[in-house]
Design a protein around this motif. Structure first.
Motif, mmCIF file in Angstrom:
data_model
loop_
_atom_site.group_PDB
_atom_site.id
_atom_site.type_symbol
_atom_site.label_atom_id
_atom_site.label_comp_id
_atom_site.label_asym_id
_atom_site.label_seq_id
_atom_site.Cartn_x
_atom_site.Cartn_y
_atom_site.Cartn_z
ATOM 1 N N LEU A 47 0.828 -1.209 0.000
ATOM 2 C CA LEU A 47 0.000 0.000 0.000
ATOM 3 C C LEU A 47 0.861 1.257 0.000
ATOM 4 O O LEU A 47 0.661 2.161 -0.807
ATOM 5 C CB LEU A 47 -0.943 -0.006 1.212
ATOM 6 N N VAL A 48 1.841 1.310 0.879
ATOM 7 C CA VAL A 48 2.699 2.488 0.972
ATOM 8 C C VAL A 48 3.524 2.652 -0.312
ATOM 9 O O VAL A 48 3.663 3.765 -0.830
ATOM 10 C CB VAL A 48 3.600 2.407 2.227
ATOM 11 N N ALA A 49 4.048 1.563 -0.841
ATOM 12 C CA ALA A 49 4.830 1.638 -2.084
ATOM 13 C C ALA A 49 3.961 2.157 -3.230
ATOM 14 O O ALA A 49 4.390 3.018 -4.009
ATOM 15 C CB ALA A 49 5.406 0.267 -2.427
ATOM 16 N N PHE A 50 2.737 1.688 -3.322
ATOM 17 C CA PHE A 50 1.834 2.142 -4.378
ATOM 18 C C PHE A 50 1.525 3.623 -4.213
ATOM 19 O O PHE A 50 1.616 4.397 -5.170
ATOM 20 C CB PHE A 50 0.536 1.320 -4.359
ATOM 21 N N VAL A 95 -4.401 0.564 10.021
ATOM 22 C CA VAL A 95 -3.170 0.583 10.826
ATOM 23 C C VAL A 95 -2.295 1.763 10.415
ATOM 24 O O VAL A 95 -1.771 2.497 11.266
ATOM 25 C CB VAL A 95 -2.396 -0.747 10.672
ATOM 26 N N LEU A 96 -2.157 1.977 9.109
ATOM 27 C CA LEU A 96 -1.311 3.068 8.623
ATOM 28 C C LEU A 96 -1.921 4.438 8.901
ATOM 29 O O LEU A 96 -1.199 5.404 9.149
ATOM 30 C CB LEU A 96 -1.018 2.879 7.135
ATOM 31 N N TYR A 108 0.487 7.603 8.710
ATOM 32 C CA TYR A 108 1.171 7.388 7.433
ATOM 33 C C TYR A 108 0.248 7.569 6.225
ATOM 34 O O TYR A 108 0.715 7.826 5.126
ATOM 35 C CB TYR A 108 1.757 5.983 7.358
ATOM 36 N N VAL A 109 -1.032 7.392 6.433
ATOM 37 C CA VAL A 109 -2.007 7.432 5.340
ATOM 38 C C VAL A 109 -3.202 8.274 5.772
ATOM 39 O O VAL A 109 -3.615 8.225 6.931
ATOM 40 C CB VAL A 109 -2.483 5.994 4.982
ATOM 41 N N TYR A 141 3.168 13.009 4.528
ATOM 42 C CA TYR A 141 4.604 13.308 4.556
ATOM 43 C C TYR A 141 5.318 12.344 5.508
ATOM 44 O O TYR A 141 6.380 11.801 5.192
ATOM 45 C CB TYR A 141 4.837 14.769 4.976
ATOM 46 N N LYS A 142 4.715 12.109 6.667
ATOM 47 C CA LYS A 142 5.289 11.182 7.654
ATOM 48 C C LYS A 142 5.406 9.775 7.070
ATOM 49 O O LYS A 142 6.419 9.094 7.250
ATOM 50 C CB LYS A 142 4.417 11.166 8.919
ATOM 51 N N GLY A 143 4.364 9.336 6.364
ATOM 52 C CA GLY A 143 4.387 8.015 5.751
ATOM 53 C C GLY A 143 5.433 7.901 4.659
ATOM 54 O O GLY A 143 6.148 6.898 4.561
ATOM 55 N N ARG A 144 5.530 8.937 3.842
ATOM 56 C CA ARG A 144 6.515 8.955 2.751
ATOM 57 C C ARG A 144 7.936 8.923 3.323
ATOM 58 O O ARG A 144 8.804 8.184 2.850
ATOM 59 C CB ARG A 144 6.303 10.188 1.875
ATOM 60 N N THR A 145 8.167 9.706 4.379
ATOM 61 C CA THR A 145 9.480 9.746 5.022
ATOM 62 C C THR A 145 9.834 8.382 5.609
ATOM 63 O O THR A 145 10.955 7.894 5.449
ATOM 64 C CB THR A 145 9.500 10.836 6.113
#
Length: 110
Positions: free
Chosen positions: A25-28, A57-58, A63-64, A83-87
């Motif tokens: 999910l985060v990579a996408f 959860v994210l 993060y999301v 931004y926090k999730g990307r970092t």
């Protein structure tokens, strides 16, 4: 490699991203501004229940972001990486790269 660098690398490995659905999910989301839930589900090959759990959860971790709305009369959910999730994701990728390099250097020295 110094112990301090090893410790920092291990700290950058993110437990939240150790789960494959959350990592997918985060990579996408790192590749776009935002994405609709069903698009993410289809392209990441995650069933709706698994994606829902991962995004919750994210979201709790900051993060999301989750935005709900309608397109016509159909309810839709959009997901975006903060931004926090990307970092956190980029730090995690960097830590994985360092581990890979460390393995390569160790094998080369043997």
């Amino acid at each position: 490699m110094e112990d301090a660098t090893v410790d920092r690398t291990m700290e950058e490995l993110n437990e939240l991203l150790a789960s494959l659905p959350r990592l997918k999910l985060v990579a996408f989301l790192d590749g776009c501004t935002e994405a609709e839930f069903m698009v993410v589900s289809d392209l990441c090959e995650l069933n709706k229940s698994t994606l829902s759990k991962a995004m919750t959860v994210l979201e709790t971790a900051g993060y999301v972001t989750i935005t709900k709305g309608y397109v016509g009369r159909k309810p839709k959910t959009w997901l975006a990486l903060t931004y926090k999730g990307r970092t956190a994701y980029h730090a995690h990728l960097n830590a994985l790269t360092v581990l890979t390099r460390r393995a390569s250097e160790t094998v080369s020295e043997s």
